[in-house]
Design a protein around this motif. Structure first.
Motif, PDB file in Angstrom:
ATOM      1  N   SER A 442       0.855  -1.205   0.000  1.00  0.00           N
ATOM      2  CA  SER A 442       0.000   0.000   0.000  1.00  0.00           C
ATOM      3  C   SER A 442       0.883   1.245   0.000  1.00  0.00           C
ATOM      4  CB  SER A 442      -0.918  -0.002   1.223  1.00  0.00           C
ATOM      5  OG  SER A 442      -0.155  -0.030   2.418  1.00  0.00           O
ATOM      6  N   GLY A 443       0.260   2.392  -0.253  1.00  0.00           N
ATOM      7  CA  GLY A 443       0.982   3.668  -0.183  1.00  0.00           C
ATOM      8  C   GLY A 443       1.378   4.228  -1.525  1.00  0.00           C
ATOM      9  N   LEU A 444       1.245   3.428  -2.591  1.00  0.00           N
ATOM     10  CA  LEU A 444       1.559   3.913  -3.934  1.00  0.00           C
ATOM     11  C   LEU A 444       0.260   4.097  -4.724  1.00  0.00           C
ATOM     12  CD1 LEU A 444       4.609   1.606  -4.695  1.00  0.00           C
ATOM     13  CD2 LEU A 444       4.695   4.000  -4.062  1.00  0.00           C
ATOM     14  N   PHE A 445       0.378   4.537  -5.983  1.00  0.00           N
ATOM     15  CA  PHE A 445      -0.822   4.767  -6.799  1.00  0.00           C
ATOM     16  C   PHE A 445      -1.597   3.478  -7.063  1.00  0.00           C
ATOM     17  CE2 PHE A 445       2.548   3.743  -9.720  1.00  0.00           C
ATOM     18  CZ  PHE A 445       1.942   3.054 -10.768  1.00  0.00           C
ATOM     19  N   LEU A 446      -0.927   2.317  -6.962  1.00  0.00           N
ATOM     20  CA  LEU A 446      -1.562   1.003  -7.069  1.00  0.00           C
ATOM     21  C   LEU A 446      -0.958   0.091  -6.003  1.00  0.00           C
ATOM     22  CD1 LEU A 446      -1.591   0.268 -10.926  1.00  0.00           C
ATOM     23  CD2 LEU A 446      -3.608   0.594  -9.487  1.00  0.00           C
ATOM     24  N   PRO A 447      -1.704  -0.924  -5.533  1.00  0.00           N
ATOM     25  CA  PRO A 447      -1.100  -1.897  -4.617  1.00  0.00           C
ATOM     26  C   PRO A 447       0.109  -2.585  -5.255  1.00  0.00           C
ATOM     27  CG  PRO A 447      -3.487  -2.177  -4.701  1.00  0.00           C
ATOM     28  CD  PRO A 447      -3.126  -1.192  -5.780  1.00  0.00           C
ATOM     29  N   GLY A 448       1.057  -2.999  -4.433  1.00  0.00           N
ATOM     30  CA  GLY A 448       2.305  -3.591  -4.927  1.00  0.00           C
ATOM     31  C   GLY A 448       2.108  -4.788  -5.829  1.00  0.00           C
ATOM     32  N   ASP A 449       1.118  -5.654  -5.493  1.00  0.00           N
ATOM     33  CA  ASP A 449       0.913  -6.856  -6.320  1.00  0.00           C
ATOM     34  C   ASP A 449       0.404  -6.493  -7.716  1.00  0.00           C
ATOM     35  OD1 ASP A 449      -1.472  -6.017  -5.066  1.00  0.00           O
ATOM     36  OD2 ASP A 449      -2.405  -7.970  -5.360  1.00  0.00           O
ATOM     37  N   GLN A 450      -0.414  -5.445  -7.796  1.00  0.00           N
ATOM     38  CA  GLN A 450      -0.901  -5.009  -9.115  1.00  0.00           C
ATOM     39  C   GLN A 450       0.230  -4.402  -9.946  1.00  0.00           C
ATOM     40  OE1 GLN A 450      -4.604  -2.810  -9.236  1.00  0.00           O
ATOM     41  NE2 GLN A 450      -5.379  -3.859  -7.415  1.00  0.00           N
ATOM     42  N   ILE A 451       1.117  -3.649  -9.291  1.00  0.00           N
ATOM     43  CA  ILE A 451       2.283  -3.089  -9.989  1.00  0.00           C
ATOM     44  C   ILE A 451       3.188  -4.224 -10.483  1.00  0.00           C
ATOM     45  CG2 ILE A 451       4.375  -1.683  -9.738  1.00  0.00           C
ATOM     46  CD1 ILE A 451       2.820   0.034  -7.715  1.00  0.00           C
ATOM     47  N   LEU A 452       3.319  -5.279  -9.666  1.00  0.00           N
ATOM     48  CA  LEU A 452       4.143  -6.443 -10.028  1.00  0.00           C
ATOM     49  C   LEU A 452       3.656  -7.069 -11.338  1.00  0.00           C
ATOM     50  CD1 LEU A 452       6.254  -8.674  -9.199  1.00  0.00           C
ATOM     51  CD2 LEU A 452       4.370  -9.811  -8.015  1.00  0.00           C
ATOM     52  N   PHE A 453       2.367  -7.365 -11.421  1.00  0.00           N
ATOM     53  CA  PHE A 453       1.826  -7.989 -12.633  1.00  0.00           C
ATOM     54  C   PHE A 453       1.740  -6.988 -13.787  1.00  0.00           C
ATOM     55  CE2 PHE A 453       0.455 -11.123  -9.469  1.00  0.00           C
ATOM     56  CZ  PHE A 453       0.844 -12.296 -10.116  1.00  0.00           C
ATOM     57  N   LEU A 454       1.604  -5.696 -13.464  1.00  0.00           N
ATOM     58  CA  LEU A 454       1.627  -4.663 -14.506  1.00  0.00           C
ATOM     59  C   LEU A 454       2.998  -4.614 -15.182  1.00  0.00           C
ATOM     60  CD1 LEU A 454       0.209  -2.229 -15.916  1.00  0.00           C
ATOM     61  CD2 LEU A 454       1.136  -0.789 -14.086  1.00  0.00           C
ATOM     62  N   MET A 455       4.061  -4.679 -14.365  1.00  0.00           N
ATOM     63  CA  MET A 455       5.432  -4.673 -14.905  1.00  0.00           C
ATOM     64  C   MET A 455       5.674  -5.917 -15.775  1.00  0.00           C
ATOM     65  SD  MET A 455       6.978  -1.914 -13.873  1.00  0.00           S
ATOM     66  CE  MET A 455       8.737  -2.198 -13.892  1.00  0.00           C
ATOM     67  N   LEU A 456       5.153  -7.052 -15.312  1.00  0.00           N
ATOM     68  CA  LEU A 456       5.286  -8.293 -16.084  1.00  0.00           C
ATOM     69  C   LEU A 456       4.548  -8.160 -17.420  1.00  0.00           C
ATOM     70  CD1 LEU A 456       6.582 -11.082 -15.768  1.00  0.00           C
ATOM     71  CD2 LEU A 456       4.490 -11.871 -14.676  1.00  0.00           C
ATOM     72  N   ASN A 457       3.374  -7.525 -17.361  1.00  0.00           N
ATOM     73  CA  ASN A 457       2.590  -7.308 -18.581  1.00  0.00           C
ATOM     74  C   ASN A 457       3.265  -6.351 -19.552  1.00  0.00           C
ATOM     75  OD1 ASN A 457       0.327  -8.886 -18.944  1.00  0.00           O
ATOM     76  ND2 ASN A 457      -0.989  -7.637 -17.639  1.00  0.00           N
ATOM     77  N   MET A 458       4.029  -5.395 -19.022  1.00  0.00           N
ATOM     78  CA  MET A 458       4.715  -4.432 -19.887  1.00  0.00           C
ATOM     79  C   MET A 458       5.689  -5.125 -20.835  1.00  0.00           C
ATOM     80  SD  MET A 458       3.383  -1.552 -19.495  1.00  0.00           S
ATOM     81  CE  MET A 458       4.525  -0.673 -20.560  1.00  0.00           C
ATOM     82  N   VAL A 459       6.297  -6.221 -20.361  1.00  0.00           N
ATOM     83  CA  VAL A 459       7.210  -6.992 -21.217  1.00  0.00           C
ATOM     84  C   VAL A 459       6.429  -7.584 -22.389  1.00  0.00           C
ATOM     85  CG1 VAL A 459       8.857  -8.917 -21.316  1.00  0.00           C
ATOM     86  CG2 VAL A 459       8.677  -7.534 -19.238  1.00  0.00           C
TER      87      VAL A 459
END
Length: 479
Positions: A442-459
């Motif tokens: 928590s504390g960012l614009f998205l929860p950490g787990d969502q950012i994790l899968f977002l970064m994976l999706n960016m690839v």
């Protein structure tokens, strides 16, 4: 038939020169004299390939728990960071040793290369299961990757133990053994790790399997590898090792010409944009797939308080084994028809888009429980792996259709080398990213787990964009 007076005088059979003491010549004569499938040789090759692939696939279900029990992580969120480097060291070792093992196999024979590789599985896979410190796990895993040089030479060997009409089947055995490892490996790792906790009636806490909870899956694979090593006794050597001054002079001249030819070929292949764009796609999606497997395995077993699924190693092993079996059926029964009638490009693009959409739903599965979660995660994992298989097969087709047949060996060599580098980077990067995500739930614009899968999706997004002009051009054969 004519011969000289020497002990290893060459024999002229059907217009071809053979040397009696040369194992390669003996095998070639045997192959030409028999038009039957070499079932036993194929079985031994399949077993050797399976044993080399199992240590990779069996690790992921229990890696998180192993790092936790080694007590190297100061806090739970750091487990992913350390797990990533254990996954990466094997691929790093393989990247470093791939070319030297190929040279070794061409100089000293295929059989020594296969035997040494299987012995390395027996020794270093066993030691990995007995690891008492993090660095022991890192070193044994790295040495396993460094000394298991079977992957390149076994393809050459599979095509040399049989007649030309059976070579495609021989090489497909190498691929099918890895597909079987996708099913068997996770099951071995998931069900046989921590046996004293899972099967207290069979294994006590005081036994070796209780004191070393991750030894049993490694031991089972090492026993299978020992059986494969014994089977290697009956494997014939296929490399020509005769010493004829005239022949060697001709071979040296041909090697010199082919060496300069290979350099020219390599340079021309590096300038072949159709090939290099296909290899780039292969590398990008290899990075994505390896990172996904690492992240999925860590995320599935991590605690609910970190937005994980709190799965056991058994649960992860089951999910990965079901996915592996589904992908095997898909590759054999569905994809060939898909590629035949639609071609490889359209399924490739659809698979990339659907994979991105599917992966975006993963973080929300942490809100599910019980049977509903298990059914959905199995379906999602199966679909994700089917999309990955579609992309990987398409990349291989694109690479091979982008060059002439006589250049495919060098082209695949370039591809495997570059892909191995990406596969070595992926687990370490995935582990670091996973650890960071757990610390920033928590504390960012998205929860950490969502950012994790977002970064994976960016690839995947980058890979998908690279399938269009001006970067990507469809080979003329497919067009």
């Amino acid at each position: 038939m004519t011969g000289g007076g020497g002990a290893d005088a060459p024999l002229l059979v059907d217009g071809k020169v053979y040397h009696e003491r040369c194992p390669g010549c003996r095998q070639e004569r045997k192959v030409q004299a028999n038009d039957q499938l070499p079932f036993l040789d194929f079985l031994y090759i399949w077993l050797a390939c399976l044993c080399a692939a199992l240590p990779i696939q069996s690790l992921f279900p229990y890696l998180y728990f192993m790092i936790r029990d080694l007590k190297v992580a100061k806090q739970e969120q750091d487990i992913g960071f350390y797990a990533g480097f254990v996954g990466a060291t094997y691929f790093l070792g393989r990247t470093i040793s791939a070319v030297p093992w190929g040279i070794f196999a061409d100089k000293y024979g295929r059989k020594p290369c296969i035997v040494i590789s299987i012995l390395s599985v027996i020794v270093f896979n066993t030691l990995f299961g007995l690891s008492t410190t993090y660095w022991m796990a890192i070193v044994t895993r790295g040495l396993l990757g460094l000394l298991c040089g079977i992957l390149g030479p076994i393809k050459a060997y599979a095509s040399e133990v049989c007649r030309k009409e059976h070579q495609a089947l021989g090489i497909s055995l190498v691929t099918s053994s890895r597909a079987i490892a996708l099913v068997v490996g996770p099951a071995i790792g998931g069900f046989l790790s921590q046996p004293a906790k899972k099967y207290p009636n069979l294994f006590s806490e005081e036994s070796i399997f209780g004191r070393f909870p991750y030894f049993l899956p490694c031991f089972v694979i090492s026993v299978l590898a020992a059986g494969a090593c014994v089977a290697c006794i009956w494997l014939p050597e296929t490399l020509h090792m005769h010493h004829d001054d005239k022949v060697e002079a001709i071979d040296a001249l041909e090697a010199q010409e082919s060496g300069s030819g290979r350099m020219g070929t390599t340079k021309s292949l590096l300038k072949n944009w159709q090939l290099m764009s296909a290899i780039t796609l292969y590398c990008v999606f290899s990075l994505h797939d390896t990172a996904y497997l690492e992240i999925f395995s860590l995320w599935a077993v991590s605690s609910r308080k970190f937005r994980g699924l709190s799965f056991t190693s058994q649960d992860v092993g089951t999910v990965l084994a079901i996915s592996g079996f589904g992908v095997l059926v898909y590759q054999l029964a569905i994809y060939p028809f898909l590629a035949k009638y639609v071609g490889p490009i359209k399924p490739f693009r659809y698979a990339a888009v659907l994979s991105i959409l599917l992966l975006a739903t993963y973080p929300f599965m942490a809100n599910l429980y019980g049977l509903e979660l298990k059914i959905l995660i199995n379906i999602a994992s199966l679909l994700k792996n089917m999309f990955a298989a579609t992309i990987t097969i398409a990349c291989n087709i694109l690479q091979n259709t982008a060059v002439a047949q006589q250049q495919r060996g060098v082209a695949n060599g370039i591809s495997v080398t570059l892909m191995s580098i990406f596969k070595a980077v992926a687990p370490a990067a995935a582990g670091i990213l996973f650890s960071w995500a757990q610390k920033h739930i928590s504390g960012l614009f998205l929860p950490g787990d969502q950012i994790l899968f977002l970064m994976l999706n960016m690839v995947s997004v980058i890979g998908f964009m690279l399938t269009f002009k001006p970067f990507f051009t469809i080979p003329n054969v497919i067009r």
